[in-house]
Motif scaffolding. Sequence first.
Motif, PDB file in Angstrom:
ATOM      1  N   UNK A 248      82.825  73.019   0.933  1.00 25.77           N
ATOM      2  CA  UNK A 248      82.328  74.153   0.141  1.00 25.77           C
ATOM      3  C   UNK A 248      83.311  74.488  -0.978  1.00 25.77           C
ATOM      4  N   UNK A 249      84.589  74.556  -0.647  1.00 28.82           N
ATOM      5  CA  UNK A 249      85.609  74.863  -1.658  1.00 28.82           C
ATOM      6  C   UNK A 249      86.988  74.417  -1.204  1.00 28.82           C
ATOM      7  N   UNK A 250      87.740  73.901  -2.160  1.00 25.87           N
ATOM      8  CA  UNK A 250      89.132  73.524  -1.844  1.00 25.87           C
ATOM      9  C   UNK A 250      90.048  74.749  -1.888  1.00 25.87           C
ATOM     10  N   UNK A 251      89.489  75.898  -2.297  1.00 28.34           N
ATOM     11  CA  UNK A 251      90.342  77.084  -2.476  1.00 28.34           C
ATOM     12  C   UNK A 251      90.627  77.845  -1.187  1.00 28.34           C
ATOM     13  N   UNK A 252      89.930  77.491  -0.103  1.00 27.07           N
ATOM     14  CA  UNK A 252      90.198  78.156   1.178  1.00 27.07           C
ATOM     15  C   UNK A 252      91.096  77.250   2.007  1.00 27.07           C
ATOM     16  N   UNK A 253      92.220  77.799   2.471  1.00 26.37           N
ATOM     17  CA  UNK A 253      93.103  77.043   3.373  1.00 26.37           C
ATOM     18  C   UNK A 253      92.465  76.929   4.753  1.00 26.37           C
ATOM     19  N   UNK A 254      92.580  75.773   5.384  1.00 25.40           N
ATOM     20  CA  UNK A 254      92.115  75.617   6.765  1.00 25.40           C
ATOM     21  C   UNK A 254      93.323  75.314   7.651  1.00 25.40           C
ATOM     22  N   UNK A 255      93.472  76.123   8.690  1.00 19.36           N
ATOM     23  CA  UNK A 255      94.625  75.996   9.586  1.00 19.36           C
ATOM     24  C   UNK A 255      94.132  75.798  11.020  1.00 19.36           C
ATOM     25  N   UNK A 256      94.729  74.842  11.718  1.00 18.54           N
ATOM     26  CA  UNK A 256      94.459  74.657  13.135  1.00 18.54           C
ATOM     27  C   UNK A 256      95.452  75.454  13.959  1.00 18.54           C
ATOM     28  N   UNK A 257      94.987  76.043  15.069  1.00 17.24           N
ATOM     29  CA  UNK A 257      95.856  76.843  15.940  1.00 17.24           C
ATOM     30  C   UNK A 257      95.928  76.168  17.302  1.00 17.24           C
TER      31      UNK A 257
END
Lengths: 314, 314
Positions: free
Chosen positions: B194-203
């Motif tokens: 959808x967008x590269x502007x949202x960071x995705x973090x795994x927990x």
Amino acid sequence: MRIPELADIQAAHSKIRPFIHNTPVMKSSQLNELFNCELFFKCENFQKVGAFKFRGATNAVLSLSSVERSKGVVTHSSGNHAAALSLAARMSGITAKIVMPENAPVVKKNAVAGYGADITYCKPTLQAREEATRQIIEKTGATLIHPYDNFNVICGQGTAALELLQEIGDLEIVVAPVGGGGLLSGTSACVKGITKNIQVIGAEPLNANDAFISFTTGVLTPSVNPVTCADGLLTSLSELTFSVIKKNTDNILTAKEDSIIECMLLVWERMKIIIEPSSATVLAVVKENPGLFEGKKTGLIISGGNVDFRKLPF
Amino acid sequence: MRIPELADIQAAHSKIRPFIHNTPVMKSSQLNELFNCELFFKCENFQKVGAFKFRGATNAVLSLSSVERSKGVVTHSSGNHAAALSLAARMSGITAKIVMPENAPVVKKNAVAGYGADITYCKPTLQAREEATRQIIEKTGATLIHPYDNFNVICGQGTAALELLQEIGDLEIVVAPVGGGGLLSGTSACVKGITKNIQVIGAEPLNANDAFISFTTGVLTPSVNPVTCADGLLTSLSELTFSVIKKNTDNILTAKEDSIIECMLLVWERMKIIIEPSSATVLAVVKENPGLFEGKKTGLIISGGNVDFRKLPF
């Protein structure tokens, strides 16, 4: 004695609406299947301070005159009402003084202190609490906001049923728990003001069945040292709440302790929401009276979700 | 190896939407204040079977050919995936065979049996589970639906993030828990599509940090007998989930056991919803990395709410 009517509850709702949560109405197909009726849970466990008590306390605070506001409010309680009044007062910029027994659980002391209230500790007797409250009123002129024996508090509590009926138009029964009777008074006055076609039922622990006895005999009969896991329902009706309930409630049903505990666990497991034992009492009367609710669209007022997780009854 | 893309997740969503709950996104002003950021909880604890796993299982079942449907599905699992596959199969009118260790908790056996699955018990070793599964496939031709090492399962899991971003348009970070990596794969492929502007973090729990090590070193490195209260995150990445995560995830952060337990209790107390320890891991990484999340609009994927109330970690 003036008795709350629908118009009073509607006025209360207009007043408190900007400050409260319009809590969600939840459903569970699993529980509908299990109990063979259609249940609508009005989730006051998601209300501010985790209980419907915030509605009544906010209405009481917003109904003060400016002279009364300047002198603040006072109550004696160690439960949800103390937290509710403390937050309602803080949001209105007035002082709240809370009288608590010195042996109240630390978690409750912290909750009330966290909302910025001024706590006075006293010996753990009703006499000591009333005396400490009297002294505060004498010294400061603060207005006593009783947890349920108060017109404006009852009107505030009735707004939960108002929202429920606005959202689900065609209910056939509404069930609310009954302790001191503030919630059941407000609920029944609201529902019967809207339509006589919806039955209103109070749900009470069998082990604290003063409302059941008072309602059945017609004579106000307080409980003496009741013992139930539904710790929000230990209090007894007042003259005011008894009058409203007598006028507007169709029936009061009781639930056994093991039904209450079983229903609390059912809601936790199936709905993934935290409700306190007092709230489970409404589902427990549905469980114990299957014939009465069969196939009926039933609204349940879930009173709150404040639970000590280290002392679960199951 | 084909890797899931946004279009695959959108197609999965169209397919499963009539069968799943579009779960609510909840907020808590208390937790926002405590953690100094704006949190949006995507509540898969309210999903059917109490976990996001129902999305992936449903997509896998609905993606079968008619020949495959006639032979049913099989998996070996004792957790949420087994219940999810059982219900998804029942809703599609096909048979599900579940291989479970004979020492699985009675409550889990009952849950799977309650959804109408056919259970085969085996010795509690991975070898025995795989052998029993192999025999079922040989005998019945059933299709193996792996809990995370499966393209269609990953696409289904990604639909939770799709709904979250549809509802909250301007998130800056999305955090999802990581065990076998199905949820994080689907989430990260969806968000970055959808967008590269949202960071995705795994927990991930520090005590089961195979994804952290694999991600940091670039070499797939399974955990050996990890021990954590987050019992849904004991599994290790597969080649497939590792590939998707390497491509789409910005970072993997770990959380200590006491942070996970503290955050689980915080959500129960303040939000009145039941989340399992695996879900609390996402809030725990926010707690342990305040600088990273300060002032940020952060979406948290709450994976589920299946908890044994008689064995609480607090």
